[in-house]
Design a protein around this motif. Structure first.
Motif, PDB file in Angstrom:
ATOM      1  N   ILE A 148      17.488   5.340  -3.487  1.00 49.99           N
ATOM      2  CA  ILE A 148      17.813   3.914  -3.389  1.00 49.99           C
ATOM      3  C   ILE A 148      17.582   3.226  -4.728  1.00 49.99           C
ATOM      4  CG2 ILE A 148      17.116   1.727  -2.312  1.00 49.99           C
ATOM      5  CD1 ILE A 148      16.525   3.423   0.251  1.00 49.99           C
ATOM      6  N   GLU A 149      16.487   3.541  -5.401  1.00 52.84           N
ATOM      7  CA  GLU A 149      16.202   2.942  -6.710  1.00 52.84           C
ATOM      8  C   GLU A 149      17.261   3.327  -7.740  1.00 52.84           C
ATOM      9  OE1 GLU A 149      12.194   4.317  -7.179  1.00 52.84           O
ATOM     10  OE2 GLU A 149      11.370   2.621  -6.038  1.00 52.84           O
ATOM     11  N   ARG A 150      17.766   4.556  -7.657  1.00 58.99           N
ATOM     12  CA  ARG A 150      18.821   5.005  -8.576  1.00 58.99           C
ATOM     13  C   ARG A 150      20.101   4.195  -8.329  1.00 58.99           C
ATOM     14  NH1 ARG A 150      18.463  10.043  -7.583  1.00 58.99           N
ATOM     15  NH2 ARG A 150      20.013  10.115  -5.929  1.00 58.99           N
ATOM     16  N   VAL A 151      20.441   3.967  -7.068  1.00 61.64           N
ATOM     17  CA  VAL A 151      21.630   3.172  -6.748  1.00 61.64           C
ATOM     18  C   VAL A 151      21.446   1.727  -7.206  1.00 61.64           C
ATOM     19  CG1 VAL A 151      23.058   2.253  -4.874  1.00 61.64           C
ATOM     20  CG2 VAL A 151      22.405   4.661  -4.871  1.00 61.64           C
ATOM     21  N   LEU A 152      20.246   1.179  -7.055  1.00 59.00           N
ATOM     22  CA  LEU A 152      19.989  -0.187  -7.525  1.00 59.00           C
ATOM     23  C   LEU A 152      20.206  -0.299  -9.035  1.00 59.00           C
ATOM     24  CD1 LEU A 152      16.892  -1.116  -5.348  1.00 59.00           C
ATOM     25  CD2 LEU A 152      19.141  -2.227  -5.289  1.00 59.00           C
ATOM     26  N   ASP A 170      22.978  -2.633 -10.975  1.00 56.11           N
ATOM     27  CA  ASP A 170      22.686  -3.493 -12.128  1.00 56.11           C
ATOM     28  C   ASP A 170      23.632  -3.188 -13.294  1.00 56.11           C
ATOM     29  OD1 ASP A 170      20.663  -4.824 -10.788  1.00 56.11           O
ATOM     30  OD2 ASP A 170      19.061  -3.594 -11.658  1.00 56.11           O
ATOM     31  N   ALA A 171      23.898  -1.908 -13.514  1.00 55.98           N
ATOM     32  CA  ALA A 171      24.828  -1.526 -14.586  1.00 55.98           C
ATOM     33  C   ALA A 171      26.241  -2.019 -14.277  1.00 55.98           C
ATOM     34  CB  ALA A 171      24.818  -0.007 -14.774  1.00 55.98           C
ATOM     35  N   ALA A 172      26.621  -1.998 -13.008  1.00 53.73           N
ATOM     36  CA  ALA A 172      27.942  -2.501 -12.616  1.00 53.73           C
ATOM     37  C   ALA A 172      28.049  -4.000 -12.854  1.00 53.73           C
ATOM     38  CB  ALA A 172      28.233  -2.160 -11.159  1.00 53.73           C
ATOM     39  N   PHE A 173      26.967  -4.738 -12.565  1.00 52.07           N
ATOM     40  CA  PHE A 173      26.963  -6.175 -12.868  1.00 52.07           C
ATOM     41  C   PHE A 173      27.177  -6.404 -14.365  1.00 52.07           C
ATOM     42  CE2 PHE A 173      24.786  -7.196  -8.761  1.00 52.07           C
ATOM     43  CZ  PHE A 173      25.587  -8.264  -8.386  1.00 52.07           C
ATOM     44  N   ALA A 174      26.564  -5.579 -15.196  1.00 47.90           N
ATOM     45  CA  ALA A 174      26.744  -5.695 -16.649  1.00 47.90           C
ATOM     46  C   ALA A 174      28.206  -5.425 -17.035  1.00 47.90           C
ATOM     47  CB  ALA A 174      25.803  -4.740 -17.382  1.00 47.90           C
ATOM     48  N   ARG A 175      28.837  -4.455 -16.363  1.00 42.14           N
ATOM     49  CA  ARG A 175      30.251  -4.173 -16.652  1.00 42.14           C
ATOM     50  C   ARG A 175      31.147  -5.327 -16.219  1.00 42.14           C
ATOM     51  NH1 ARG A 175      28.504   0.709 -14.678  1.00 42.14           N
ATOM     52  NH2 ARG A 175      29.670   0.539 -12.726  1.00 42.14           N
ATOM     53  N   VAL A 176      30.782  -6.012 -15.129  1.00 43.33           N
ATOM     54  CA  VAL A 176      31.548  -7.194 -14.720  1.00 43.33           C
ATOM     55  C   VAL A 176      31.462  -8.235 -15.833  1.00 43.33           C
ATOM     56  CG1 VAL A 176      31.649  -9.140 -13.102  1.00 43.33           C
ATOM     57  CG2 VAL A 176      31.301  -6.829 -12.225  1.00 43.33           C
ATOM     58  N   GLU A 177      30.267  -8.437 -16.355  1.00 48.29           N
ATOM     59  CA  GLU A 177      30.049  -9.444 -17.402  1.00 48.29           C
ATOM     60  C   GLU A 177      30.785  -9.116 -18.694  1.00 48.29           C
ATOM     61  OE1 GLU A 177      28.617 -12.429 -16.987  1.00 48.29           O
ATOM     62  OE2 GLU A 177      28.504 -11.802 -14.893  1.00 48.29           O
ATOM     63  N   ASP A 178      30.810  -7.837 -19.068  1.00 52.73           N
ATOM     64  CA  ASP A 178      31.472  -7.503 -20.338  1.00 52.73           C
ATOM     65  C   ASP A 178      32.953  -7.161 -20.186  1.00 52.73           C
ATOM     66  OD1 ASP A 178      31.688  -4.777 -19.603  1.00 52.73           O
ATOM     67  OD2 ASP A 178      29.981  -4.168 -20.817  1.00 52.73           O
ATOM     68  N   GLY A 179      33.472  -7.258 -18.953  1.00 54.09           N
ATOM     69  CA  GLY A 179      34.899  -7.072 -18.737  1.00 54.09           C
ATOM     70  C   GLY A 179      35.359  -5.647 -18.567  1.00 54.09           C
ATOM     71  N   THR A 180      34.430  -4.700 -18.448  1.00 50.71           N
ATOM     72  CA  THR A 180      34.826  -3.296 -18.304  1.00 50.71           C
ATOM     73  C   THR A 180      34.719  -2.801 -16.870  1.00 50.71           C
ATOM     74  OG1 THR A 180      32.600  -2.508 -18.848  1.00 50.71           O
ATOM     75  CG2 THR A 180      34.165  -2.753 -20.685  1.00 50.71           C
ATOM     76  N   PRO A 226      31.335  -0.036  -4.850  1.00 53.71           N
ATOM     77  CA  PRO A 226      31.571  -1.078  -5.854  1.00 53.71           C
ATOM     78  C   PRO A 226      30.841  -0.843  -7.177  1.00 53.71           C
ATOM     79  CG  PRO A 226      30.169  -1.915  -4.097  1.00 53.71           C
ATOM     80  CD  PRO A 226      30.655  -0.557  -3.670  1.00 53.71           C
ATOM     81  N   TYR A 227      29.869   0.033  -7.192  1.00 58.58           N
ATOM     82  CA  TYR A 227      29.100   0.296  -8.411  1.00 58.58           C
ATOM     83  C   TYR A 227      29.543   1.570  -9.126  1.00 58.58           C
ATOM     84  CZ  TYR A 227      26.687   2.924  -4.781  1.00 58.58           C
ATOM     85  OH  TYR A 227      26.409   3.740  -3.714  1.00 58.58           O
ATOM     86  N   THR A 228      30.613   2.205  -8.653  1.00 57.28           N
ATOM     87  CA  THR A 228      31.041   3.463  -9.259  1.00 57.28           C
ATOM     88  C   THR A 228      31.461   3.261 -10.718  1.00 57.28           C
ATOM     89  OG1 THR A 228      32.392   5.438  -8.971  1.00 57.28           O
ATOM     90  CG2 THR A 228      33.472   3.331  -8.554  1.00 57.28           C
ATOM     91  N   ARG A 229      31.224   4.281 -11.515  1.00 58.19           N
ATOM     92  CA  ARG A 229      31.585   4.229 -12.929  1.00 58.19           C
ATOM     93  C   ARG A 229      32.801   5.089 -13.253  1.00 58.19           C
ATOM     94  NH1 ARG A 229      26.609   6.554 -15.518  1.00 58.19           N
ATOM     95  NH2 ARG A 229      26.414   7.544 -13.507  1.00 58.19           N
ATOM     96  N   ARG A 231      30.734  -8.013  -3.710  1.00 56.22           N
ATOM     97  CA  ARG A 231      30.521  -6.656  -3.199  1.00 56.22           C
ATOM     98  C   ARG A 231      29.231  -6.050  -3.735  1.00 56.22           C
ATOM     99  NH1 ARG A 231      36.638  -4.802  -4.208  1.00 56.22           N
ATOM    100  NH2 ARG A 231      37.576  -5.859  -2.418  1.00 56.22           N
ATOM    101  N   LEU A 232      28.971  -6.287  -5.014  1.00 54.76           N
ATOM    102  CA  LEU A 232      27.748  -5.760  -5.614  1.00 54.76           C
ATOM    103  C   LEU A 232      26.512  -6.435  -5.031  1.00 54.76           C
ATOM    104  CD1 LEU A 232      28.990  -5.464  -9.290  1.00 54.76           C
ATOM    105  CD2 LEU A 232      28.395  -3.556  -7.761  1.00 54.76           C
ATOM    106  N   ASP A 233      26.589  -7.746  -4.794  1.00 54.30           N
ATOM    107  CA  ASP A 233      25.474  -8.454  -4.154  1.00 54.30           C
ATOM    108  C   ASP A 233      25.195  -7.874  -2.769  1.00 54.30           C
ATOM    109  OD1 ASP A 233      24.604 -10.298  -6.051  1.00 54.30           O
ATOM    110  OD2 ASP A 233      26.102 -11.793  -5.462  1.00 54.30           O
ATOM    111  N   HIS A 234      26.263  -7.599  -2.029  1.00 51.50           N
ATOM    112  CA  HIS A 234      26.107  -7.013  -0.691  1.00 51.50           C
ATOM    113  C   HIS A 234      25.459  -5.629  -0.785  1.00 51.50           C
ATOM    114  CE1 HIS A 234      26.851  -6.085   3.487  1.00 51.50           C
ATOM    115  NE2 HIS A 234      27.418  -4.955   3.104  1.00 51.50           N
ATOM    116  N   ALA A 235      25.948  -4.802  -1.712  1.00 54.21           N
ATOM    117  CA  ALA A 235      25.396  -3.455  -1.882  1.00 54.21           C
ATOM    118  C   ALA A 235      23.921  -3.528  -2.284  1.00 54.21           C
ATOM    119  CB  ALA A 235      26.192  -2.675  -2.924  1.00 54.21           C
TER     120      ALA A 235
END
Length: 108
Positions: free
Chosen positions: A57-61, A65-75, A95-98, A23-27
């Motif tokens: 758009i740059e802010r969403v990107l 990226d931060a969401a990908f980091a959360r996937v990696e760290d399990g949060t 999919p990138y919501t915090r 989902r993040l790749d698609h976004a």
């Protein structure tokens, strides 16, 4: 399949890390296409609307990226405000919501 068919598989609270990455790749891909389209218009950065769109758009990107980091760290899928699970439906849409909806309303 009809709309009134019952679900046979249980609903998970969170998407798997593979689903989240997809989902993040698609976004990300969608936002990069939008950014490229804005760049290809030939309008200058001084154009206020184009500049605001690029910044958005740059802010969403960065959020992606931060969401990908959360996937990696399990949060990923855990609200940063209340530490509860973000509903799967919200993660499908953003999919990138915090934050969960309640914490997002408090933050804005």
């Amino acid at each position: 399949m009809s709309l009134d068919a019952t679900r046979t598989e249980p609903r998970r609270d969170r998407p798997t890390s593979q689903e989240a990455r997809r989902r993040l790749d698609h976004a990300r891909g969608t936002r990069l296409i939008q950014l490229r389209a804005l760049t290809d218009t030939g309008q200058t950065v001084e154009d206020h609307l184009t500049s605001a769109q690029k910044q958005s758009i740059e802010r969403v990107l960065k959020e992606i990226d931060a969401a990908f980091a959360r996937v990696e760290d399990g949060t990923y899928g855990t609200c940063l405000g209340c530490a509860k699970s973000v509903p799967a439906e919200r993660l499908e849409i953003l999919p990138y919501t915090r934050h969960c909806v309640a914490c997002q309303h408090r933050a804005t």
